[in-house]
Enzyme design. Structure first.
Site, PDB file in Angstrom:
ATOM      1  N   GLU A  40       0.701  -1.162  -0.089  1.00 31.27           N
ATOM      2  CA  GLU A  40      -0.075  -0.071  -0.035  1.00 31.27           C
ATOM      3  C   GLU A  40       0.869   1.314   0.096  1.00 31.27           C
ATOM      4  O   GLU A  40       0.529   2.306  -0.718  1.00 31.27           O
ATOM      5  CB  GLU A  40      -0.863   0.131   1.279  1.00 31.27           C
ATOM      6  N   TYR A 123      -6.490   6.001   4.624  1.00 26.04           N
ATOM      7  CA  TYR A 123      -6.445   5.053   3.821  1.00 26.04           C
ATOM      8  C   TYR A 123      -5.732   3.783   4.016  1.00 26.04           C
ATOM      9  O   TYR A 123      -6.128   2.432   4.033  1.00 26.04           O
ATOM     10  CB  TYR A 123      -5.947   5.697   2.268  1.00 26.04           C
ATOM     11  N   ASP A 141      -9.264   5.921  -1.626  1.00 22.02           N
ATOM     12  CA  ASP A 141      -8.286   6.710  -1.939  1.00 22.02           C
ATOM     13  C   ASP A 141      -8.873   7.482  -3.470  1.00 22.02           C
ATOM     14  O   ASP A 141     -10.207   7.557  -3.424  1.00 22.02           O
ATOM     15  CB  ASP A 141      -7.165   5.615  -2.611  1.00 22.02           C
TER      16      ASP A 141
END
Length: 348
Positions: A40, A123, A141
């Site tokens: 991520e 996020y 996002d």
């Protein structure tokens, strides 16, 4: 938001499509929270195809949180070389160290604790919690905001931070309690492959639920104000050799753009010509200067217009403190993309 009333049908359509059409990505083959965290962070502002080889090299080099926690900064920067936004990997290492030192090496499984870790925003926290731990948490996002702005006809400016909460709340109302991992990844996948800036509505598995499509507004959404004007800075960079054929390199400051990376000496160009500006600022004298290339290097709000040169020093004996490196040594140093581009133009 009448889709909320059809939530179960929407979930089913989205999840069925995702199961059949999802891309086979290496971080989708694990539920290890550390690996998902790495992926991520790498995927922030970087394309999937670019990330895959970096991710695979990174987890091979640092297979455990202890390995990353104990690594030297130059080592992690080298593994991140060319990926850009280097503060990401510094923050990742800091956050991992916190987990090792304060949580016994186990990534927290709740938003309150995981959000205290360095570099873990709303996020990233939601992505780790939902994908690794199966916790129904939002992970919003840009892709997700684009998808939901169209499906729910949200006409709020997605560039304004305060409006992100609208989308976070929408996810929490729509998310599958049974499979939050696939649900969040499906929204991201839809935004990446179908509900793109130019949407491919005919292929969309949830088109029947999309209010913007129903009203013909899909091309107008999401609403996003123009970015601030890009600033341009002209720079000259010099690949300088000594008499032994080695190259002058310097390390960038520990803070700011490209912090801690190695580069060929560089000077900002204002009124003076490149060679004159460099000699005046560095107190070095150059000879045999030839131009290598000109190219831009784009950051989020500034572009470097780089004039790259090759040169030799004419007064080498007076500068014992300068650091020269062989080609082999330079290969091992963590370097920025402008340096890698310059090396491509040097006939080694």
């Amino acid at each position: 938001m009448h889709i909320i009333e059809q939530k179960q049908a929407f979930q089913q359509a989205l999840l069925t499509w995702y199961e059949a059409e999802k891309r086979d990505l290496p971080w989708r083959r694990t539920n290890n929270p550390y690996y998902i965290w790495i992926s991520e962070v790498m995927l922030q502002q970087t394309r999937v195809d670019t990330v895959i080889p970096y991710y695979e090299r990174f987890i091979k080099k640092f297979p455990t949180m202890e390995d990353l926690s104990n690594a030297e900064e130059e080592e992690i920067l080298k593994m991140w070389e060319g990926l850009g936004y280097y503060s990401r990997v510094r923050n990742l290492q800091s956050g991992v160290r916190e987990v090792v030192e304060s949580y016994g090496g186990t990534v927290p499984n709740n938003r309150k604790e995981i959000s205290t870790l360095k570099g873990v925003g709303p996020y990233t926290a939601g992505a780790i919690l939902s994908i690794a731990y199966g916790v129904p948490e939002h992970a919003v996002d840009g892709n997700v905001m684009r998808v939901l702005s169209r499906i729910l006809l949200i006409e709020e400016d997605i560039a304004l931070l305060r409006n992100k909460k609208i989308f976070e709340q929408a996810v929490m109302e729509l998310i599958s309690e049974e499979d939050p991992s696939s649900f969040n990844q499906a929204l991201m996948e839809l935004g990446a492959t179908i509900c793109t800036p130019n949407p491919r509505c005919l292929l969309c598995p949830v088109r029947d639920f999309c209010i913007a499509h129903e009203e013909g507004k899909q091309q107008q959404l999401p609403i996003k104000i123009k970015k601030q004007k890009m600033k341009h800075i002209s720079l000259a960079s010099f690949a300088i050799q000594n008499e032994e054929g080695n190259w002058l390199m310097q390390k960038r400051p520990s803070t700011g753009l490209l912090a801690g990376l190695w580069e060929f000496p560089m000077v900002e160009l204002k009124e003076l010509h490149a060679i004159e500006a460099f000699e005046q600022e560095s107190d070095l004298q150059l000879k045999n200067v030839t131009e290598l290339a000109r190219f831009p290097h784009v950051f989020s709000h500034v572009t470097w217009d780089i004039h790259a040169y090759r040169a030799q020093l004419s007064d080498i004996d007076t500068h014992d403190s300068l650091q020269f490196f062989t080609k082999e040594q330079i290969k091992e140093l963590p370097k920025s993309k402008p340096v890698l581009k310059m090396i491509d133009h040097i006939d080694w």
